[in-house]
Structure formats: structure tokens, C-alpha cells
Scaffold this active site. Structure first.
Site: not given
Ligand code: PLP
Length: 286
Positions: A32, A147, A179, A203
Site C-alpha cells: 500500500y 510497505k 524506526e 521503511l
Molecule cells: N515507517 C513505517 C513503518 C511507516 O508505516 C511509515 C508510514 O506509514 C513510515 C515509516 C513513514 O513513511 P512516509 O514518510 O513515506 O509516510
């Protein structure tokens, strides 16, 4: 009535149905994206679509739509408005199998679902007071770079943070920060903005990359390097960021103040740069 997109058709949300043999439902076998839309303009669309391609490639699903098709869908489900921000959610699963089987079936079309919603207005208390986080053991799998809709680990960790009275869990694996449960993490040590390097254990956040880009453009020292738990706990500032949260200061970690317990000076700068970027996006300059 809220309209959504499902497998080539637009329909009211209430009418959208997925068969129970969809592998997204049975196995969490899908990926997603969540894309903010400011005044009708998607935020970092190219980067979100590149990450979608990477996620799909990693789980061996071909991208079911061309970029133009995706853009047309996003445009139909959002509208230009200066007063409120919107979010687009898209999901691609491996589709509906004839039977429940771990192995991929041949010739099954992916399920494509897109919806949008209005983002909640930003709470100014978050940037002025900050949020609380707890440090938790990162027990998720080893492909956190995908993701994936299979978010059970993230869900449980976020709930554990909430149960402890915190807004987010910052995760540590083998003594190193990875993270947040749904955010990327930054620690400021000696004036340097630190964030863990890209790897299979986190991610690659689109917001993370923009925060680094904006900081670098402004000449603020940054490094993508490992952050130990001790460095996190003794940091002058801690930030988390994501598409939904933008960039937020963590002012309490495991119940103790971070730095002075108030958002730090570097947060103030990055927050301003981020708001400027959004203003430029709204006016079509980026
Ligand atoms: N890390 C995880 C596990 C996430 O689920 C998300 C966003 O949903 C992020 C980092 C941040 O990603 P983004 O800045 O692309 O929303």
C-alpha cells in the site's frame, strides 16, 4: 456519499466489497501507499510511486496500472481546496485465489483499491509541546522495507505505546534504532541530525527523505548512520516523521524529558522548512 475506486470502477464506499478469498484478507499479501494531497497536489508523487514499484517488485506483483491511470484516479478522488489537506490510500493485493493456498496461483489479477479522506487539521500543540514516545523492542520481520499491508507487528507495537500513555513506539533492534511503528525516527546529537541508513529493517519514508533534503539544502549537518539506544536516550532532540504526522518533536521518551523537555531549536528550523515546502507545493512551485 464517499466514492472509492475498486478494480476499475468508482463506487460509494458502502458498496465496495472484497471476496473473502482475496489474499490481502487471508494472508496480508499486498502492499500500500499513503499519499498526502495539498490543495489537489499530491506530495512527492514520483517518490511514492517509485516506492510502490519497489514494494510490488519485492513481492513479485507487476504494477497493475500505468502512472497516468493512477494519477487520474487520485485526481477523481481528491479536489483542490486550500483549507484542508487530503490523504490518498492505495492498496494492491495479489488478488482472489480459487482456494486458500500459500503458493501464488497462476493468472490471478491483483485487487486494486484506492480511497481518500480529509486529514485532521494539525493540532498546534504537537509542534509547540511535542509528543511522547516509548522505546520498544523491534520484533518485526526482516523485510520492513516493503510497505506491506501485513502490519500486525506495527499494530501491536503502536497499541503498546498507546497503552503506556505514549503517541508512538520508537523501535530498537540489536541495540540500534530502526524506526517508529508508523514513522521514521531522527536523533539530534551535538547539532547533527542523525537518522538510520536505508536497509531491509526500516521503511524508506518519503517524509524522511524530504526532511534530510530540506536540512541539507539549509546547510544543517546531517548523517544517515546507525543510532544506538544510548544515543537516542541522550539525544538533544528526537523527531518522528511520516506522511500523516509530517515532522513532530518527541519531548518525552520513556517518561523522561528529551533535552529540555520542549521542542528544540533544530526542530523549529526543520518545521519551518517543511511548512515552506508545503506552501510551495500548494502554489505549484515544486
Ligand atoms: N515507517 C513505517 C513503518 C511507516 O508505516 C511509515 C508510514 O506509514 C513510515 C515509516 C513513514 O513513511 P512516509 O514518510 O513515506 O509516510
Amino acid at each position: 456519499m464517499r466514492e472509492i475506486y475498486l478494480n476499475g470502477r468508482y463506487m460509494p464506499l458502502e458498496e465496495a466489497k472484497i471476496p473473502v478469498l482475496d489474499r490481502g484478507f487471508l494472508f496480508g499479501d499486498g502492499v500500500y501507499e499513503v499519499i498526502p494531497v495539498f490543495d489537489g497536489r499530491p506530495f512527492r508523487l514520483a517518490q511514492h510511486m517509485e516506492r510502490l514499484d519497489n514494494s510490488l517488485h519485492s513481492i513479485r506483483i507487476g504494477n497493475p496500472l500505468e502512472l497516468d491511470d493512477w494519477e487520474r484516479i487520485f485526481a477523481r478522488l481528491t479536489f483542490p481546496t486550500p483549507d484542508l489537506d487530503q490523504m490518498v490510500y492505495l492498496q494492491v493485493t495479489r488478488g482472489v485465489d480459487p482456494i486458500r493456498n500459500h503458493l501464488f496461483a497462476e493468472g490471478v489479477a491483483p485487487t486494486v483499491f484506492v480511497m481518500s479522506w480529509e486529514a485532521k487539521p494539525r493540532d498546534p500543540a504537537i509542534s509547540s509541546d511535542g509528543v511522547a514516545a516509548v522505546v520498544l523492542d523491534d520484533y518485526r520481520w526482516q523485510r520492513c522495507d516493503i510497505k506491506s499491508t501485513a502490519l500486525l507487528g506495527n499494530v501491536l507495537l503502536r497499541q503498546e505505546a498507546q497503552d503506556a500513555g505514549a503517541d508512538e513506539a520508537i523501535l530498537v533492534r540489536d541495540g540500534l534504532v530502526t524506526e517508529g511503528s508508523s514513522t521514521n525516527a531522527f536523533a539530534i546529537q551535538g547539532g547533527e541530525i542523525l537518522t538510520p541508513p536505508k536497509s531491509n529493517l526500516l521503511l524508506r519514508g518519503v517524509t524522511r527523505d524530504l526532511v534530510l533534503e530540506l536540512a541539507q539544502e539549509a546547510g544543517m549537518p546531517c548523517a544517515e548512520r546507525q543510532i544506538t539506544r544510548d544515543e537516542l536516550e541522550t539525544a538533544d532532540e528526537v523527531w518522528i516523521c511520516s506522511s500523516s504526522r509530517e515532522v513532530q518533536p518527541v519531548t518525552r521518551l520513556d517518561g523522561k524529558p528529551v533535552g529540555e523537555g520542549v521542542p528544540g531549536p533544530l526542530f523549529g528550523r526543520i518545521y519551518g522548512l517543511f511548512q515552506d515546502y508545503k506552501a510551495r507545493l500548494r502554489s505549484g512551485d515544486v
